[in-house]
Design a protein around this motif. Sequence first.
Motif, PDB file in Angstrom:
ATOM      1  N   GLY A  69       0.817  -1.212   0.000  1.00  0.00           N
ATOM      2  CA  GLY A  69       0.000   0.000   0.000  1.00  0.00           C
ATOM      3  C   GLY A  69       0.849   1.260   0.000  1.00  0.00           C
ATOM      4  O   GLY A  69       0.562   2.213  -0.724  1.00  0.00           O
ATOM      5  N   ALA A  70       1.893   1.240   0.781  1.00  0.00           N
ATOM      6  CA  ALA A  70       2.779   2.411   0.835  1.00  0.00           C
ATOM      7  C   ALA A  70       3.489   2.619  -0.496  1.00  0.00           C
ATOM      8  O   ALA A  70       3.594   3.747  -0.986  1.00  0.00           O
ATOM      9  CB  ALA A  70       3.796   2.243   1.960  1.00  0.00           C
ATOM     10  N   ILE A  71       3.945   1.536  -1.085  1.00  0.00           N
ATOM     11  CA  ILE A  71       4.624   1.641  -2.389  1.00  0.00           C
ATOM     12  C   ILE A  71       3.654   2.141  -3.451  1.00  0.00           C
ATOM     13  O   ILE A  71       3.992   3.011  -4.259  1.00  0.00           O
ATOM     14  CB  ILE A  71       5.248   0.288  -2.782  1.00  0.00           C
ATOM     15  N   ALA A  72       2.428   1.585  -3.456  1.00  0.00           N
ATOM     16  CA  ALA A  72       1.434   2.004  -4.450  1.00  0.00           C
ATOM     17  C   ALA A  72       1.069   3.471  -4.277  1.00  0.00           C
ATOM     18  O   ALA A  72       0.942   4.207  -5.254  1.00  0.00           O
ATOM     19  CB  ALA A  72       0.189   1.132  -4.345  1.00  0.00           C
ATOM     20  N   THR A  73       0.915   3.912  -3.044  1.00  0.00           N
ATOM     21  CA  THR A  73       0.581   5.312  -2.789  1.00  0.00           C
ATOM     22  C   THR A  73       1.710   6.230  -3.242  1.00  0.00           C
ATOM     23  O   THR A  73       1.469   7.234  -3.912  1.00  0.00           O
ATOM     24  CB  THR A  73       0.315   5.523  -1.280  1.00  0.00           C
ATOM     25  N   LEU A  74       2.916   5.866  -2.906  1.00  0.00           N
ATOM     26  CA  LEU A  74       4.070   6.674  -3.298  1.00  0.00           C
ATOM     27  C   LEU A  74       4.201   6.732  -4.814  1.00  0.00           C
ATOM     28  O   LEU A  74       4.434   7.808  -5.386  1.00  0.00           O
ATOM     29  CB  LEU A  74       5.344   6.104  -2.673  1.00  0.00           C
ATOM     30  N   ALA A  75       4.019   5.583  -5.471  1.00  0.00           N
ATOM     31  CA  ALA A  75       4.120   5.553  -6.933  1.00  0.00           C
ATOM     32  C   ALA A  75       3.040   6.405  -7.579  1.00  0.00           C
ATOM     33  O   ALA A  75       3.309   7.150  -8.531  1.00  0.00           O
ATOM     34  CB  ALA A  75       4.022   4.120  -7.435  1.00  0.00           C
ATOM     35  N   SER A  76       1.805   6.320  -7.063  1.00  0.00           N
ATOM     36  CA  SER A  76       0.733   7.119  -7.667  1.00  0.00           C
ATOM     37  C   SER A  76       0.957   8.612  -7.455  1.00  0.00           C
ATOM     38  O   SER A  76       0.688   9.415  -8.345  1.00  0.00           O
ATOM     39  CB  SER A  76      -0.621   6.689  -7.117  1.00  0.00           C
ATOM     40  N   VAL A  77       1.481   8.987  -6.294  1.00  0.00           N
ATOM     41  CA  VAL A  77       1.771  10.398  -6.045  1.00  0.00           C
ATOM     42  C   VAL A  77       2.862  10.889  -6.989  1.00  0.00           C
ATOM     43  O   VAL A  77       2.753  11.973  -7.581  1.00  0.00           O
ATOM     44  CB  VAL A  77       2.181  10.618  -4.566  1.00  0.00           C
ATOM     45  N   LEU A  78       3.897  10.086  -7.172  1.00  0.00           N
ATOM     46  CA  LEU A  78       4.982  10.484  -8.069  1.00  0.00           C
ATOM     47  C   LEU A  78       4.520  10.564  -9.516  1.00  0.00           C
ATOM     48  O   LEU A  78       4.848  11.511 -10.230  1.00  0.00           O
ATOM     49  CB  LEU A  78       6.149   9.509  -7.952  1.00  0.00           C
ATOM     50  N   LEU A  79       3.726   9.588  -9.943  1.00  0.00           N
ATOM     51  CA  LEU A  79       3.237   9.603 -11.322  1.00  0.00           C
ATOM     52  C   LEU A  79       2.251  10.745 -11.549  1.00  0.00           C
ATOM     53  O   LEU A  79       2.282  11.393 -12.593  1.00  0.00           O
ATOM     54  CB  LEU A  79       2.602   8.267 -11.685  1.00  0.00           C
TER      55      LEU A  79
END
Length: 185
Positions: A47-57
């Motif tokens: 979840g943390a990785i997905a959230t971080l990736a979506s914020v960056l993208l």
Amino acid sequence: MMAIRPLVSQANPPRISPTFSSHIKPSLETREIALKALHSKMSRRIGAIATLASVLLAGDAIFNKEFANGLDFSMVAPEQTVEEAESVIRGHARELVEVKALLDSQSWGVAQKELRRSSSRLKQDLFTIIQSKPGRERPPLRKLYEVIFSNVSNLDFAARDENASLVWESYKKIVVALDDLFSII
């Protein structure tokens, strides 16, 4: 009978190992607790990785105009009516066909951007029109939809690779499919 009893008892002598606790199977409850703990740790990490990736993208898509121009997330405009789609579809198809001038001049990057822009509008219009048709009229329209937009993708990749022969082959297929589409609509 007495002679057999000592042999049987000696054949299977009890063995006690110093690591006796490692041979005991954990109970079902203990396994479930361990799995839940592992799963919750993995879920939090994912979840943390997905959230971080979506914020960056999302940040890249918002702040990088060149990147954002290539993406169009609106497949169907919910406010677009069938009448509106039918009234503008020919203009959007014309814009797609007019990419030919850019292809002739071998302005590959500009042609790609214009191709993506015009095809996304045409895709939206055509999808709205297909959805409004009765079920028996949809298959030929879906087939043309597939032909048009698979060749748009092929043309886009060919322009990126500056492969002129594949560009023109894909372009011709798009034009023929558009002619067939407008004969049906």
